[in-house]
Write a protein that holds these residues in place. Structure first.
Motif, short mmCIF file in Angstrom:
data_model
loop_
_atom_site.label_atom_id
_atom_site.label_comp_id
_atom_site.label_asym_id
_atom_site.label_seq_id
_atom_site.Cartn_x
_atom_site.Cartn_y
_atom_site.Cartn_z
N THR A 1 38.28 36.51 36.39
CA THR A 1 39.48 36.22 35.60
C THR A 1 39.59 37.15 34.39
O THR A 1 40.70 37.53 34.01
N LEU A 2 38.46 37.53 33.80
CA LEU A 2 38.52 38.47 32.68
C LEU A 2 39.02 39.84 33.16
O LEU A 2 39.86 40.46 32.51
N ILE A 3 38.53 40.29 34.29
CA ILE A 3 39.01 41.56 34.84
C ILE A 3 40.51 41.46 35.15
O ILE A 3 41.27 42.39 34.85
N GLY A 4 40.94 40.34 35.71
CA GLY A 4 42.37 40.15 36.00
C GLY A 4 43.21 40.24 34.74
O GLY A 4 44.27 40.89 34.72
N TYR A 5 42.75 39.61 33.69
CA TYR A 5 43.46 39.68 32.41
C TYR A 5 43.48 41.10 31.88
O TYR A 5 44.52 41.60 31.44
N LEU A 6 42.34 41.77 31.91
CA LEU A 6 42.27 43.14 31.39
C LEU A 6 43.17 44.09 32.19
O LEU A 6 43.78 45.00 31.62
N LEU A 7 43.28 43.85 33.50
CA LEU A 7 44.17 44.68 34.32
C LEU A 7 45.62 44.52 33.90
O LEU A 7 46.39 45.49 33.91
N LEU A 8 46.01 43.30 33.55
CA LEU A 8 47.37 43.07 33.07
C LEU A 8 47.58 43.64 31.67
O LEU A 8 48.62 44.22 31.37
N GLN A 9 46.60 43.45 30.82
CA GLN A 9 46.71 43.88 29.43
C GLN A 9 46.64 45.40 29.30
O GLN A 9 47.33 45.99 28.48
N TYR A 10 45.80 46.02 30.10
CA TYR A 10 45.58 47.47 30.02
C TYR A 10 45.67 48.08 31.43
O TYR A 10 44.66 48.50 32.00
N PRO A 11 46.85 48.13 32.01
CA PRO A 11 46.98 48.57 33.41
C PRO A 11 46.62 50.04 33.64
O PRO A 11 46.28 50.41 34.76
N ASP A 12 46.68 50.85 32.61
CA ASP A 12 46.40 52.27 32.77
C ASP A 12 44.93 52.62 32.60
O ASP A 12 44.52 53.75 32.85
N ALA A 13 44.13 51.66 32.17
CA ALA A 13 42.70 51.92 31.97
C ALA A 13 41.99 51.97 33.32
O ALA A 13 42.44 51.38 34.30
N ASP A 14 40.90 52.66 33.33
CA ASP A 14 40.06 52.76 34.53
C ASP A 14 39.51 51.38 34.88
O ASP A 14 39.00 50.68 34.01
N SER A 15 39.60 51.00 36.15
CA SER A 15 39.13 49.67 36.56
C SER A 15 37.63 49.50 36.34
O SER A 15 37.16 48.38 36.11
N ASN A 16 36.88 50.58 36.37
CA ASN A 16 35.44 50.48 36.09
C ASN A 16 35.19 50.06 34.65
O ASN A 16 34.20 49.38 34.36
N SER A 17 36.08 50.45 33.73
CA SER A 17 35.90 50.04 32.34
C SER A 17 36.14 48.54 32.21
O SER A 17 35.48 47.88 31.40
N HIS A 18 37.05 47.98 33.00
CA HIS A 18 37.27 46.54 32.97
C HIS A 18 36.04 45.79 33.49
O HIS A 18 35.64 44.78 32.92
N ARG B 1 44.70 32.79 29.01
CA ARG B 1 44.27 31.39 28.91
C ARG B 1 43.27 31.04 30.00
O ARG B 1 42.26 30.37 29.76
N LEU B 2 43.51 31.51 31.22
CA LEU B 2 42.59 31.24 32.32
C LEU B 2 41.24 31.90 32.07
O LEU B 2 40.18 31.29 32.31
#
Length: 117
Positions: A74-91, A26-27
């Protein structure tokens, strides 16, 4: 009894994570909307319609820096929660691509509007 307590803890923790993810989503949407609204104000401001497409494109790339950064974070923060195992560079790449697409959409609208005149 211990098994029931363990299951209850897992269910509670997964519910809390779901709430956290939902709040982050939502944020991110709110920050996206804030960025879009800022771009729309730039599109609508007096004098913008007299700009060339190249000047408007350069202008859009530089406006709304705080809204753009807030959306990215905030989008990166959401993606980190949604896909914690993905590479942070992809976020980061995903967030930057979302920003590029927002800019492209407003520039496309500007160019089409100028062509229709």
């Amino acid at each position: 009894m211990r098994m029931i307590v363990a299951v209850a803890l897992v269910v509670t923790a997964s519910g809390a994570l779901a709430d956290e993810t939902g709040d982050a989503h939502r944020l991110a949407l709110q920050r996206r909307d804030s960025y879009w609204n800022c771009l729309a104000r730039e599109y609508s401001r007096e004098g913008a319609q007299g700009m060339s497409a190249a000047d408007f494109t350069a202008d859009i790339a530089s406006v709304c820096p705080s809204e753009r950064q807030n959306f990215r974070v905030t989008l990166i923060g959401y993606l980190l929660l949604q896909y914690p195992d993905a590479d942070s560079n992809s976020h980061l790449s995903t967030a930057n691509r979302a920003i590029e697409l927002a800019q492209k959409d407003i520039i496309t609208a500007f160019i089409r509007h100028k062509a229709a005149k």
